[in-house]
Design a protein around this motif. Structure first.
Motif, PDB file in Angstrom:
ATOM      1  N   ILE A   7      -5.624  44.908   9.344  1.00 36.74           N
ATOM      2  CA  ILE A   7      -5.308  43.975   8.270  1.00 36.74           C
ATOM      3  C   ILE A   7      -6.562  43.235   7.818  1.00 36.74           C
ATOM      4  N   THR A   8      -6.443  42.593   6.672  1.00 35.51           N
ATOM      5  CA  THR A   8      -7.488  41.716   6.162  1.00 35.51           C
ATOM      6  C   THR A   8      -6.959  40.297   6.231  1.00 35.51           C
ATOM      7  N   TYR A   9      -7.686  39.427   6.900  1.00 36.41           N
ATOM      8  CA  TYR A   9      -7.359  38.008   6.882  1.00 36.41           C
ATOM      9  C   TYR A   9      -8.121  37.380   5.718  1.00 36.41           C
ATOM     10  N   VAL A  10      -7.398  36.664   4.877  1.00 36.68           N
ATOM     11  CA  VAL A  10      -7.984  35.944   3.754  1.00 36.68           C
ATOM     12  C   VAL A  10      -7.926  34.466   4.116  1.00 36.68           C
ATOM     13  N   LEU A  11      -9.088  33.870   4.383  1.00 35.20           N
ATOM     14  CA  LEU A  11      -9.161  32.477   4.802  1.00 35.20           C
ATOM     15  C   LEU A  11      -9.656  31.639   3.628  1.00 35.20           C
ATOM     16  N   ILE A  12      -8.818  30.722   3.157  1.00 37.16           N
ATOM     17  CA  ILE A  12      -9.159  29.938   1.977  1.00 37.16           C
ATOM     18  C   ILE A  12      -9.519  28.512   2.355  1.00 37.16           C
ATOM     19  N   ASP A  13     -10.731  28.135   1.995  1.00 35.20           N
ATOM     20  CA  ASP A  13     -11.218  26.762   2.129  1.00 35.20           C
ATOM     21  C   ASP A  13     -10.819  26.057   0.836  1.00 35.20           C
ATOM     22  N   GLY A  14      -9.556  25.609   0.796  1.00 33.70           N
ATOM     23  CA  GLY A  14      -9.008  25.022  -0.423  1.00 33.70           C
ATOM     24  C   GLY A  14      -9.800  23.845  -0.948  1.00 33.70           C
ATOM     25  N   GLU A  15     -10.260  22.983  -0.059  1.00 32.82           N
ATOM     26  CA  GLU A  15     -11.050  21.819  -0.474  1.00 32.82           C
ATOM     27  C   GLU A  15     -12.330  22.235  -1.181  1.00 32.82           C
ATOM     28  N   ASN A  16     -13.030  23.207  -0.632  1.00 32.04           N
ATOM     29  CA  ASN A  16     -14.310  23.630  -1.189  1.00 32.04           C
ATOM     30  C   ASN A  16     -14.129  24.243  -2.571  1.00 32.04           C
ATOM     31  N   ILE A  17     -13.155  25.128  -2.708  1.00 30.76           N
ATOM     32  CA  ILE A  17     -12.935  25.783  -4.001  1.00 30.76           C
ATOM     33  C   ILE A  17     -12.500  24.764  -5.046  1.00 30.76           C
ATOM     34  N   ASP A  18     -11.589  23.871  -4.678  1.00 30.74           N
ATOM     35  CA  ASP A  18     -11.112  22.861  -5.613  1.00 30.74           C
ATOM     36  C   ASP A  18     -12.234  21.904  -6.022  1.00 30.74           C
ATOM     37  N   ALA A  19     -13.052  21.489  -5.061  1.00 29.68           N
ATOM     38  CA  ALA A  19     -14.156  20.579  -5.362  1.00 29.68           C
ATOM     39  C   ALA A  19     -15.193  21.256  -6.255  1.00 29.68           C
ATOM     40  N   THR A  20     -15.510  22.510  -5.978  1.00 25.28           N
ATOM     41  CA  THR A  20     -16.482  23.229  -6.806  1.00 25.28           C
ATOM     42  C   THR A  20     -15.950  23.387  -8.217  1.00 25.28           C
ATOM     43  N   LEU A  21     -14.692  23.783  -8.328  1.00 25.82           N
ATOM     44  CA  LEU A  21     -14.078  23.963  -9.645  1.00 25.82           C
ATOM     45  C   LEU A  21     -14.069  22.649 -10.421  1.00 25.82           C
ATOM     46  N   GLY A  22     -13.622  21.581  -9.769  1.00 26.38           N
ATOM     47  CA  GLY A  22     -13.509  20.301 -10.451  1.00 26.38           C
ATOM     48  C   GLY A  22     -14.837  19.637 -10.730  1.00 26.38           C
ATOM     49  N   THR A  23     -15.646  19.451  -9.709  1.00 25.13           N
ATOM     50  CA  THR A  23     -16.896  18.700  -9.844  1.00 25.13           C
ATOM     51  C   THR A  23     -17.991  19.499 -10.536  1.00 25.13           C
ATOM     52  N   SER A  24     -18.222  20.718 -10.092  1.00 27.65           N
ATOM     53  CA  SER A  24     -19.373  21.486 -10.567  1.00 27.65           C
ATOM     54  C   SER A  24     -19.116  22.306 -11.828  1.00 27.65           C
ATOM     55  N   ILE A  25     -17.877  22.735 -12.044  1.00 29.36           N
ATOM     56  CA  ILE A  25     -17.609  23.603 -13.201  1.00 29.36           C
ATOM     57  C   ILE A  25     -16.937  22.836 -14.339  1.00 29.36           C
ATOM     58  N   LEU A  26     -15.844  22.136 -14.051  1.00 26.25           N
ATOM     59  CA  LEU A  26     -15.101  21.450 -15.108  1.00 26.25           C
ATOM     60  C   LEU A  26     -15.571  20.017 -15.351  1.00 26.25           C
ATOM     61  N   GLY A  27     -16.160  19.405 -14.332  1.00 22.66           N
ATOM     62  CA  GLY A  27     -16.589  18.022 -14.467  1.00 22.66           C
ATOM     63  C   GLY A  27     -15.440  17.029 -14.443  1.00 22.66           C
ATOM     64  N   ARG A  28     -14.298  17.446 -13.943  1.00 25.04           N
ATOM     65  CA  ARG A  28     -13.104  16.604 -13.839  1.00 25.04           C
ATOM     66  C   ARG A  28     -12.100  17.299 -12.939  1.00 25.04           C
TER      67      ARG A  28
END
Length: 186
Positions: A7-28
């Motif tokens: 199997i493939t384990y998919v481990l999601i660092d939800g905080e990191n992805i959300d922070a990158t999306l909000g702070t670094s890409i969207l700016g909000r």
């Protein structure tokens, strides 16, 4: 006794992805429709190495369980991992690091969804013949992962490779000339 399928384990660092999306890409703070389509990520993982995928979504709950989000994750096939800890303790990072160590004892491959370099050592330890990849935003991925690509670490972009977003994100990135389309800029 038959051996269980790999199997493939998919481990999601939800905080990191959300922070990158909000702070670094969207700016909000991202609106719900701007967040990744997490079901698409599981589908990508299954198709990538042609085997079942188990998604673990790590989130800092701090004694307050975001039930609507947790229920939505469960409905699309994820196992939510809500965590709490002492103030300042990076509970999501600690849990993912421990999980990566445990995966070494199993017959499995790994896709880590994070841009965070805190996992480089554990990911490097998994490059023992198994398939290992990191998914995130290529321009924000920790450079610490670069040396692991020579050892076999695969890298994928959450928007461009996984196609996890409904609309294009306002990203600025280096474009390979063979991928350049002037219409994107006109």
């Amino acid at each position: 006794m038959a051996e269980s399928p790999r199997i493939t384990y998919v481990l999601i660092d939800g905080e990191n992805i959300d922070a990158t999306l909000g702070t670094s890409i969207l700016g909000r703070r991202p609106r719900p429709e701007e967040r990744p389509r997490w079901e698409r990520l599981l589908q990508f993982a299954q198709e990538l190495w042609n085997q079942p995928a188990v998604g673990l979504f790590f989130l800092a709950a701090n004694n307050e369980l975001p039930m609507p989000f947790v229920q939505a994750l469960m409905a699309i096939g994820y196992r939510p991992v809500p965590l709490s800890g002492a103030a300042g303790e990076k509970v999501v990072d600690i849990a993912i690091q421990r999980t990566l160590v445990e995966i070494r004892q199993r017959r499995a491959d790994v896709l880590l969804v994070s841009n965070d370099g805190d996992f480089v050592d554990q990911m490097g330890d998994l490059l023992d013949g198994r398939r290992v990849g990191v998914v995130g935003f290529q321009e924000f991925r920790s450079n610490a992962f670069l040396e692991l690509t020579a050892q076999g670490l695969a890298t994928f972009d959450l928007e461009y490779d996984v196609q996890a977003f409904r609309e294009s994100l306002p990203r600025i990135r280096v474009i390979a000339i063979e991928d350049f389309d002037p219409a994107d800029f006109l």
